[in-house]
Motif scaffolding. Structure first.
Motif, short mmCIF file in Angstrom:
data_model
loop_
_atom_site.label_atom_id
_atom_site.label_comp_id
_atom_site.label_asym_id
_atom_site.label_seq_id
_atom_site.Cartn_x
_atom_site.Cartn_y
_atom_site.Cartn_z
N GLY A 18 -35.95 -10.76 -55.24
CA GLY A 18 -34.47 -10.72 -54.86
C GLY A 18 -34.19 -10.03 -53.32
O GLY A 18 -33.25 -10.53 -52.92
N ASN A 19 -35.01 -9.10 -52.91
CA ASN A 19 -35.04 -8.62 -51.87
C ASN A 19 -36.26 -9.05 -50.85
O ASN A 19 -36.09 -9.36 -49.65
N GLY A 20 -37.24 -9.56 -51.31
CA GLY A 20 -38.44 -10.02 -50.58
C GLY A 20 -38.63 -11.47 -50.41
O GLY A 20 -38.68 -12.02 -49.31
N PHE A 76 -35.19 -3.48 -43.44
CA PHE A 76 -35.17 -4.12 -44.50
C PHE A 76 -34.17 -3.29 -45.36
O PHE A 76 -33.97 -2.16 -45.28
N GLU A 77 -33.63 -4.18 -46.34
CA GLU A 77 -32.61 -3.41 -47.31
C GLU A 77 -33.14 -3.66 -48.71
O GLU A 77 -33.74 -4.75 -49.07
N VAL A 78 -33.01 -2.65 -49.67
CA VAL A 78 -33.17 -3.07 -51.05
C VAL A 78 -32.04 -2.92 -51.97
O VAL A 78 -31.23 -1.99 -51.84
N ALA A 79 -31.51 -4.02 -52.39
CA ALA A 79 -30.33 -4.18 -53.24
C ALA A 79 -30.66 -4.71 -54.66
O ALA A 79 -31.68 -5.49 -54.78
N ALA A 80 -29.93 -4.19 -55.56
CA ALA A 80 -30.15 -4.68 -56.96
C ALA A 80 -28.93 -4.31 -58.00
O ALA A 80 -28.26 -3.24 -57.42
N GLU A 120 -45.38 -14.29 -55.27
CA GLU A 120 -45.03 -14.75 -54.04
C GLU A 120 -44.18 -13.85 -53.01
O GLU A 120 -44.21 -13.76 -51.80
N SER A 121 -43.30 -12.95 -53.80
CA SER A 121 -42.80 -11.81 -52.99
C SER A 121 -43.68 -11.00 -52.43
O SER A 121 -43.63 -10.51 -51.42
N TYR A 122 -44.68 -10.64 -53.19
CA TYR A 122 -46.03 -9.82 -52.70
C TYR A 122 -46.62 -10.42 -51.56
O TYR A 122 -47.25 -9.82 -50.47
N THR A 123 -46.61 -11.72 -51.44
CA THR A 123 -47.70 -12.58 -50.36
C THR A 123 -46.68 -12.93 -49.36
O THR A 123 -47.28 -13.54 -48.49
N ALA A 124 -45.41 -12.85 -49.41
CA ALA A 124 -44.85 -13.49 -48.23
C ALA A 124 -44.79 -12.65 -47.14
O ALA A 124 -45.50 -11.56 -46.75
N ILE A 125 -44.46 -13.35 -46.01
CA ILE A 125 -44.87 -12.89 -44.72
C ILE A 125 -43.93 -11.38 -44.63
O ILE A 125 -42.79 -11.28 -45.23
N ARG A 170 -27.81 -9.87 -42.63
CA ARG A 170 -29.40 -9.73 -43.04
C ARG A 170 -29.53 -10.47 -44.45
O ARG A 170 -28.69 -10.22 -45.30
N PRO A 171 -30.18 -11.57 -44.49
CA PRO A 171 -30.64 -12.30 -45.72
C PRO A 171 -30.79 -11.79 -46.79
O PRO A 171 -31.46 -10.69 -46.68
N ALA A 172 -30.82 -12.28 -48.17
CA ALA A 172 -31.10 -11.65 -49.26
C ALA A 172 -32.61 -11.41 -49.18
O ALA A 172 -32.97 -10.66 -50.07
N TYR A 173 -33.28 -12.73 -48.90
CA TYR A 173 -34.66 -12.66 -48.95
C TYR A 173 -35.15 -12.08 -47.54
O TYR A 173 -34.97 -12.92 -46.39
N GLN A 174 -36.19 -11.30 -47.37
CA GLN A 174 -36.36 -10.43 -46.28
C GLN A 174 -37.74 -10.22 -45.76
O GLN A 174 -38.01 -10.12 -44.59
#
Length: 487
Positions: free
Chosen positions: A328-330, A58-62, A264-269, A284-288
């Protein structure tokens, strides 16, 4: 515009998945037949390999952020430092008269930076309003953009993007080439866009940190958008003075958006359960996949009680920015997916006009539309990760997971307790108690389900849907929306 999959095709693919996938949770790809099922269904969302592999990175971008009271005054110097030749400034008719835009314009003038001001950004942007902004931007040769609106990237993504792309890189491109699939073609944005500085005016979407832009498509009665890292602002100016003019209702709705971004980002797959693995890092999509949570439970009720509570408003802006980095990343999932038809159909359906919003058309503010399904959504997702949902329950109950009232709960009951905790929290903010309160009826449930199904970019991150072979989520969505009619 690509056609949506038929219900028959969806049912067939679901049936293949059920009968061929390995039943253990550690092997959900299920062999070649199940992989084919995933490929056939997911082709409506994003092009994939014939045998999709799970993600392994995964990537972290901001965006860069500047946080402080009065920092909007520096924006002129920023553009001068970037040697901007002409700045397109985007805002809406209300904000154009308020402090954020006044300070920004004064700063540009002091720095002798040429600019043009566009004040027709729609409160709930539509494909038509995007087209209007595009037509205006094409009359100018902007080198840079400034957004003093909460959803700043909306106009930037379609003015910077097609203005730059249609006449230089992709001469034949049209609006729906870049809208998320399956509503649009979801083409990648592979070229560098013109620089954007974003100045948020509410503690809501965290759009100053993300590469996501959302619009309403009235003809389809739901929202969608573009999600691509190329849309990220190069700088977010988070000025703690800029939310002082917001009404209490705006503070509440914006804060709810922050809260559900985080939940939602915390509980996403998890990112490693997402398919397909990109063939190239650029794809690689923005939502990961899932990210840590940001806590706004303490300060949002304080703002609701006293909108002049400066400490609480400052903390909400900070939470919005960090939650923006998180989602934005998750990514987000079911609350946001359902919110798009809930808001979109309102224009011709219930026609709810939320108090505290100066709008000349029906409006369910984004944070409210997201929150309305919140209790039912997290009741549904709780079995996917009881430990994370247990932590969320502890946050809402203002305690810790080691508290016996939390730690002694069996895993299978966490969802029910979280449903009640979120519902009580929303009660304290004066949020309408369910979809029926704002005018939706039981006969509208199927329409809302059908408006949610095309939102694959977020549904594919939903536990119990995005990580299950061939599962489109229709039956789950019917249950969630039905359970959201009243509570």
């Amino acid at each position: 515009m690509p056609a949506l999959p038929s219900r028959t095709a969806i049912a067939r693919l679901m049936n293949i998945g059920r009968h061929s996938a390995c039943p253990c949770h550690s092997c959900r790809s299920g062999g070649p037949i199940a992989s084919h099922a995933i490929t056939q269904f997911r082709k409506f969302a994003t092009p994939v390999e014939l045998t999709p592999q799970k993600e392994y990175a995964f990537e972290v971008a901001a965006s860069n952020l500047r946080f402080g009271a009065g920092v909007t005054r520096e924006v002129g110097m920023d553009f001068a430092n970037m040697k901007a030749t002409k700045v397109g400034v985007f805002t809406d008719p209300n904000i154009s008269k308020l402090l954020p835009v006044q300070r920004a314009v004064e700063s540009l003038q002091l720095a002798n930076v040429p600019f043009e001001l566009y004040t027709n950004v729609a409160v709930e942007p539509t494909d038509e309003s995007w087209q209007h902004a595009i037509a205006w931007a094409r009359m100018h040769n902007f080198s840079h953009f400034l957004a003093c609106v909460q959803h700043g990237k909306l106009e930037r993504s379609l003015t910077s993007n097609p203005t730059l792309i249609q006449f230089t890189v992709y001469p034949e491109a049209v609006l729906y080439d870049f809208i998320n699939a399956p509503i649009g073609k979801g083409l990648p944005i592979s070229k560098t866009l013109r620089p954007l500085i974003a100045v948020p005016t509410t503690a809501g979407t965290g759009s100053e940190t993300t590469g996501t832009a959302i619009l309403d498509i009235p003809s389809r009665k739901f929202k969608t958008g573009i999600a691509n890292r190329a849309l990220r602002p190069i700088l977010g100016i988070v000025d703690t003075d800029n939310t002082d003019s917001c009404t209490t209702e705006v503070h509440i709705s914006a804060g709810l958006d922050v809260l559900f971004h985080a939940l939602e980002s915390y509980t996403a797959i998890p990112y490693y359960e997402r398919t397909p693995r990109p063939a190239n890092p650029l794809q690689r999509p923005a939502y990961q996949g899932s990210n840590p949570i940001s806590d706004v439970v303490e300060f949002l009720p304080r703002v609701a009680k006293n909108k002049d509570d400066k400490e609480a408003k400052t903390q909400m802006l900070l939470a919005a920015a960090f939650a923006g980095i998180g989602f934005g990343n998750g990514g987000v999932h079911l609350c946001h997916a359902a919110s798009y038809p809930i808001s979109g159909f309102n224009k011709t359906g219930p026609k709810w006009q939320h108090p505290g919003y100066n709008a000349d058309k029906p409006i369910i503010p984004h944070g409210i539309s997201v929150a309305l399904t919140g209790p039912a959504v997290f009741q549904f997702t709780a079995p996917s990760s009881p430990s994370r949902h247990r932590e969320a329950l502890a946050v809402f109950r203002r305690t810790v997971t080691s508290d016996p009232s939390i730690s002694n709960l069996p895993d299978e009951s966490i969802g029910d307790h979280l449903y009640e905790a979120i519902a009580q929290f929303l009660d304290g903010l004066g949020v309408p108690r369910g979809l029926s309160v704002i005018g939706y009826k039981n006969e509208d449930i199927e329409m809302l389900v059908q408006g949610t199904l095309p939102q694959r970019r977020v549904l594919d991150l939903a536990p119990g849907i995005g990580d299950v072979a061939g599962e489109d989520g229709a039956e789950h969505l019917r249950s969630i929306i039905s359970n959201s009619m009243s509570y």
